[in-house]
Design a protein around this motif. Sequence first.
Motif, PDB file in Angstrom:
ATOM      1  N   ALA A   1     -40.343  43.671  13.825  1.00 14.84           N
ATOM      2  CA  ALA A   1     -40.329  43.667  15.310  1.00 14.84           C
ATOM      3  C   ALA A   1     -39.803  44.807  15.041  1.00 14.84           C
ATOM      4  O   ALA A   1     -39.469  45.447  14.268  1.00 14.84           O
ATOM      5  CB  ALA A   1     -39.199  42.793  15.243  1.00 14.84           C
ATOM      6  N   GLY A   2     -41.086  45.513  16.201  1.00 11.00           N
ATOM      7  CA  GLY A   2     -40.361  46.819  16.071  1.00 11.00           C
ATOM      8  C   GLY A   2     -42.611  47.343  16.116  1.00 11.00           C
ATOM      9  O   GLY A   2     -42.930  48.654  16.472  1.00 11.00           O
ATOM     10  N   GLY A   3     -43.120  46.761  15.085  1.00 13.98           N
ATOM     11  CA  GLY A   3     -43.824  47.980  14.627  1.00 13.98           C
ATOM     12  C   GLY A   3     -45.174  46.812  15.928  1.00 13.98           C
ATOM     13  O   GLY A   3     -45.296  45.434  15.320  1.00 13.98           O
ATOM     14  N   THR A   4     -46.520  46.838  15.806  1.00 19.90           N
ATOM     15  CA  THR A   4     -46.971  46.648  16.584  1.00 19.90           C
ATOM     16  C   THR A   4     -48.328  45.802  16.214  1.00 19.90           C
ATOM     17  O   THR A   4     -49.171  46.847  15.228  1.00 19.90           O
ATOM     18  CB  THR A   4     -48.067  46.849  18.064  1.00 19.90           C
ATOM     19  N   ASP A   5     -48.358  44.740  14.791  1.00 21.50           N
ATOM     20  CA  ASP A   5     -49.343  44.346  13.407  1.00 21.50           C
ATOM     21  C   ASP A   5     -50.465  43.268  14.542  1.00 21.50           C
ATOM     22  O   ASP A   5     -49.432  42.814  15.148  1.00 21.50           O
ATOM     23  CB  ASP A   5     -48.215  43.724  12.823  1.00 21.50           C
TER      24      ASP A   5
ATOM     25  N   ASN B   1     -48.869  48.558  24.175  1.00 20.17           N
ATOM     26  CA  ASN B   1     -50.263  49.855  23.495  1.00 20.17           C
ATOM     27  C   ASN B   1     -50.210  49.122  22.618  1.00 20.17           C
ATOM     28  O   ASN B   1     -51.229  50.355  21.916  1.00 20.17           O
ATOM     29  CB  ASN B   1     -48.891  50.850  22.984  1.00 20.17           C
ATOM     30  N   TYR B   2     -50.612  47.593  22.576  1.00 24.02           N
ATOM     31  CA  TYR B   2     -51.912  47.095  21.270  1.00 24.02           C
ATOM     32  C   TYR B   2     -52.257  45.847  22.031  1.00 24.02           C
ATOM     33  O   TYR B   2     -51.721  45.136  22.966  1.00 24.02           O
ATOM     34  CB  TYR B   2     -51.146  46.549  20.429  1.00 24.02           C
TER      35      TYR B   2
ATOM     36  N   ARG C   1     -55.977  50.571  20.311  1.00 21.81           N
ATOM     37  CA  ARG C   1     -54.503  50.547  20.186  1.00 21.81           C
ATOM     38  C   ARG C   1     -54.876  51.807  21.578  1.00 21.81           C
ATOM     39  O   ARG C   1     -56.001  51.843  21.968  1.00 21.81           O
ATOM     40  CB  ARG C   1     -54.186  51.311  19.439  1.00 21.81           C
TER      41      ARG C   1
ATOM     42  N   SER D   1     -49.425  44.086  23.785  1.00 21.72           N
ATOM     43  CA  SER D   1     -48.267  43.707  23.093  1.00 21.72           C
ATOM     44  C   SER D   1     -47.315  45.280  22.752  1.00 21.72           C
ATOM     45  O   SER D   1     -48.766  46.267  23.215  1.00 21.72           O
ATOM     46  CB  SER D   1     -47.982  43.359  21.557  1.00 21.72           C
ATOM     47  N   GLY D   2     -46.251  45.268  22.490  1.00 18.62           N
ATOM     48  CA  GLY D   2     -45.480  46.568  22.433  1.00 18.62           C
ATOM     49  C   GLY D   2     -44.251  47.306  23.369  1.00 18.62           C
ATOM     50  O   GLY D   2     -43.440  47.751  22.812  1.00 18.62           O
TER      51      GLY D   2
ATOM     52  N   GLY E   1     -40.698  44.897  20.925  1.00 17.26           N
ATOM     53  CA  GLY E   1     -41.070  44.001  19.050  1.00 17.26           C
ATOM     54  C   GLY E   1     -42.465  43.895  19.172  1.00 17.26           C
ATOM     55  O   GLY E   1     -43.410  44.826  19.455  1.00 17.26           O
ATOM     56  N   ASN E   2     -43.234  43.208  18.640  1.00 20.29           N
ATOM     57  CA  ASN E   2     -44.557  42.274  18.242  1.00 20.29           C
ATOM     58  C   ASN E   2     -44.735  40.681  19.182  1.00 20.29           C
ATOM     59  O   ASN E   2     -45.571  40.441  18.304  1.00 20.29           O
ATOM     60  CB  ASN E   2     -44.166  42.408  16.936  1.00 20.29           C
TER      61      ASN E   2
ATOM     62  N   PHE F   1     -46.631  39.046  21.152  1.00 21.55           N
ATOM     63  CA  PHE F   1     -47.711  38.429  22.666  1.00 21.55           C
ATOM     64  C   PHE F   1     -48.438  37.981  23.463  1.00 21.55           C
ATOM     65  O   PHE F   1     -47.347  37.244  23.122  1.00 21.55           O
ATOM     66  CB  PHE F   1     -49.202  38.384  21.045  1.00 21.55           C
TER      67      PHE F   1
END
Lengths: 115, 112
Positions: A98-102, B31-32, B51, B93-94, B97-98, B100
Amino acid sequence: DSGVTQTPKHLITATGQRVTLRCSPRSGDLSVYWYQQSLDQGLQFLIQYYNGEERAKGNILERFSAQQFPDLHSELNLSSLELGDSALYFCASSPRRAGGTDTQYFGPGTRLTVL
Amino acid sequence: GENVEQHPSTLSVQEGDSAVIKCTYSDSASNYFPWYKQELGKGPQLIIDIRSNVGEKKDQRIAVTLNKTAKHFSLHITETQPEDSAVYFCAASGNTGNQFYFGTGTSLTVIP
């Protein structure tokens, strides 16, 4: 095929019961996410684990819990089931914390029917 | 938190025509923006993503555009084929964290 596996594919049970859904992430992915998809709610984020630790919580009921094991597979436990819990449950995985947008890669889902 | 709206909820097009699906988001920190295709009985499948440092991305017949100022992004499918028929979901997302946040989906039907 995303590489994410989920079992079982279908589950039929009665109200008040408890079930466990299982997910194996893609090889090398450390993060696992659980989503609920119902007709009137769309895709709702439930919870995220990264490398065995809980990272984020969404709209997860107190009757639901999850964990991620050392081999990185995850289980979602649903207890005291109600009719409204009938839905598709998806697991997704991504490489990083978490913290990166994967990108998240989804499994085929488990269809839960509560009678 | 983030709120993603998606329109239209259903879309029918003739084979060979173009289809456009639009989404708006509320959190400027997002940002995603991925797009997923979900066929009946299957899990969502990523088809394209973008992105926030890019305005447009294309992959064969599929393209996504992003307008950060207006906080909206769109999926464009050209030369549609019957196998494009499915439910399409946008997500953002962004900011935390991640996680969605998904739109409510668009059911696309391509008429042969």
